[in-house]
Design a protein around this motif. Structure first.
Motif, short mmCIF file in Angstrom:
data_model
loop_
_atom_site.label_atom_id
_atom_site.label_comp_id
_atom_site.label_asym_id
_atom_site.label_seq_id
_atom_site.Cartn_x
_atom_site.Cartn_y
_atom_site.Cartn_z
N LEU A 139 -6.61 -25.59 -41.98
CA LEU A 139 -7.17 -26.63 -40.96
C LEU A 139 -7.03 -26.51 -39.62
CD1 LEU A 139 -5.86 -29.75 -42.96
CD2 LEU A 139 -8.08 -28.97 -43.01
N ASN A 140 -8.06 -26.92 -38.81
CA ASN A 140 -8.03 -26.70 -37.37
C ASN A 140 -7.23 -27.65 -36.69
OD1 ASN A 140 -10.35 -25.10 -36.78
ND2 ASN A 140 -11.68 -26.53 -37.66
N GLU A 141 -6.51 -27.39 -35.66
CA GLU A 141 -5.61 -28.36 -34.93
C GLU A 141 -6.37 -29.66 -34.60
OE1 GLU A 141 -3.78 -26.88 -31.53
OE2 GLU A 141 -2.55 -25.60 -32.51
N TRP A 142 -5.62 -30.51 -34.75
CA TRP A 142 -6.11 -31.88 -34.61
C TRP A 142 -6.80 -32.52 -35.76
CZ3 TRP A 142 -3.16 -34.83 -31.27
CH2 TRP A 142 -2.62 -34.08 -30.43
N GLY A 143 -6.87 -31.72 -37.11
CA GLY A 143 -7.46 -32.32 -38.28
C GLY A 143 -6.70 -33.44 -38.86
N SER A 144 -7.34 -33.79 -40.00
CA SER A 144 -6.88 -35.11 -40.34
C SER A 144 -6.92 -35.05 -41.86
CB SER A 144 -7.89 -36.30 -39.99
OG SER A 144 -7.32 -37.53 -40.57
N LYS A 185 0.87 -28.02 -36.19
CA LYS A 185 -0.60 -27.83 -36.12
C LYS A 185 -1.27 -29.03 -35.52
CE LYS A 185 -0.53 -23.69 -38.09
NZ LYS A 185 -1.26 -22.43 -37.46
N LYS A 186 -0.56 -30.12 -35.17
CA LYS A 186 -1.23 -31.26 -34.69
C LYS A 186 -1.84 -31.91 -35.63
CE LYS A 186 0.79 -31.05 -30.32
NZ LYS A 186 1.91 -30.18 -30.86
N PHE A 237 -10.88 -39.63 -39.92
CA PHE A 237 -11.17 -38.26 -39.54
C PHE A 237 -11.73 -37.97 -38.46
CE2 PHE A 237 -12.65 -38.13 -44.33
CZ PHE A 237 -11.18 -37.82 -44.56
N SER A 238 -11.79 -38.97 -37.40
CA SER A 238 -12.60 -38.64 -35.94
C SER A 238 -11.53 -38.37 -35.16
CB SER A 238 -13.34 -39.92 -35.86
OG SER A 238 -12.57 -41.13 -35.38
N ASP A 239 -12.04 -38.23 -33.82
CA ASP A 239 -11.13 -37.98 -32.69
C ASP A 239 -10.75 -39.22 -32.01
OD1 ASP A 239 -11.36 -35.12 -32.87
OD2 ASP A 239 -13.15 -34.87 -31.77
N LEU A 240 -11.09 -40.27 -32.69
CA LEU A 240 -10.62 -41.32 -31.91
C LEU A 240 -9.22 -41.83 -32.34
CD1 LEU A 240 -13.88 -43.66 -32.58
CD2 LEU A 240 -13.29 -42.48 -30.33
N THR A 241 -8.77 -41.24 -33.28
CA THR A 241 -7.49 -41.70 -33.85
C THR A 241 -6.46 -40.56 -33.79
OG1 THR A 241 -8.20 -41.15 -36.27
CG2 THR A 241 -8.41 -43.31 -35.65
N ARG A 242 -6.48 -39.47 -32.92
CA ARG A 242 -5.62 -38.38 -32.88
C ARG A 242 -4.14 -38.70 -32.63
NH1 ARG A 242 -7.80 -33.47 -29.06
NH2 ARG A 242 -9.45 -32.60 -30.63
N LYS A 243 -3.74 -39.56 -32.34
CA LYS A 243 -2.37 -39.98 -32.52
C LYS A 243 -1.87 -40.82 -33.61
CE LYS A 243 -1.69 -37.28 -28.92
NZ LYS A 243 -1.08 -37.50 -27.50
N VAL A 244 -2.72 -40.98 -34.52
CA VAL A 244 -2.24 -41.79 -35.71
C VAL A 244 -1.81 -40.81 -36.80
CG1 VAL A 244 -3.02 -43.40 -37.47
CG2 VAL A 244 -3.81 -43.69 -35.03
#
Length: 293
Positions: A139-144, A185-186, A237-244
């Protein structure tokens, strides 16, 4: 309406069986929002459902895999990365099955061999998926990563049986693995606690129709559908919830915060009045007979 929430993102989706499946709805909506997906399910489930047809519709591949098998998961992750030409961005775990429920075994008469299968399929498979993905750095960093849960993980709901234990374990795995994956990995790991939904798996739960009716009466917004759930999952899955991350997120129309609704109380009161009236009528008949009337 498309918002391009997932433009350029790639993901792996477990559990799309038919158009009643939440995973099926997620796959279709993810592609509509600009993502590429790979679909997976067991070979037997694929024969029963239409996963291969969905893959063709979405212009992607279907890779059969048993999520309880580490060997199968390793092959699945390799094929997914090969298809995408590298790492990807999200995973949906939409897997659940209880042999005890299917066989009609009640919670106080469980077959423990069946229980182990319930836990392995419905919860431990989530750990296996993440462990394999992490070891392969898939998975890429900031994946979900999202798994589907239910409120029976926290509260007793008659008929949900040993699936409640599996969902409690699933949510615990999300927290524990979420810490490790986030730190290193964020990557976010969350569970979504959905309203009772008439999926193929959910239909096996004892009294599902009554449970859905009760939840509908209790929830101020009503039950969330499979499509509603898919739309919510896309935001995770989106970038809008990066810190959840490490959260169990209720998606149930407000059911999880309710004690008693007006609609449910009204129905209860009507039922109680009917029972009292029937009791009084029977009691009067008894007294009439006793006194020779």
């Amino acid at each position: 309406m498309s918002y391009n929430l997932l433009k350029g993102k790639k993901g792996l989706i477990f559990g799309a069986l038919n158009d009643k499946s939440i995973a099926w709805q997620v796959a279709e909506r993810a592609v509509e929002e600009g993502a590429e997906v790979v679909l997976t399910n067991t070979a037997m489930a694929a024969r029963m459902g239409g996963t291969a047809e969905l893959a063709e519709k979405l212009n992607t591949i279907f890779v059969p895999a048993d999520a309880t098998s580490v060997e199968d998961l390793e092959r699945l992750i390799d094929k997914t990365m090969e298809h995408f030409g590298g790492k990807f961005d999200f995973i949906l775990h939409s897997i659940g099955m209880s042999p005890n429920v299917r066989k009609g075994r009640t919670y106080d008469d469980l077959d423990y061999g069946f229980l182990m299968k319930t836990l392995d399929i419905s919860a431990i498979s989530f750990h296996k998926v993440m462990q394999v993905a992490r070891k392969k750095d898939a998975l890429n960093e900031w994946g979900s990563i999202v798994a589907l849960s239910y409120i029976a993980a926290q509260r007793t709901l008659y008929g949900y049986n040993d699936m409640a234990d599996a969902k409690a374990l699933l949510e615990s795995i999300a927290r524990s693995f979420g810490y490790i994956y986030g730190r290193e990995k964020k990557i976010r790991v969350n569970t979504v606690s959905q309203s009772p939904t008439p999926t193929t798996a959910g239909s096996g739960v004892m009294g599902l129709d009554h449970l859905m009716d009760f939840a509908q009466r209790m929830s101020p917004l009503g039950n969330a559908t499979a499509l509603d759930c898919a739309n919510y999952v896309l935001t995770l899955f989106s970038d809008l919830t990066r810190k959840v991350t490490m959260q169990n997120l209720f998606h149930d129309g407000g059911f999880s915060s309710m004690g008693m609704s007006r609609r449910a109380m009204k129905l209860y009161s009507q039922s109680l009045e009917k029972e009292l009236k029937e009791y009084e009528e029977k009691n009067m008949e008894f007294l009439d007979v006793k006194h020779g009337k």
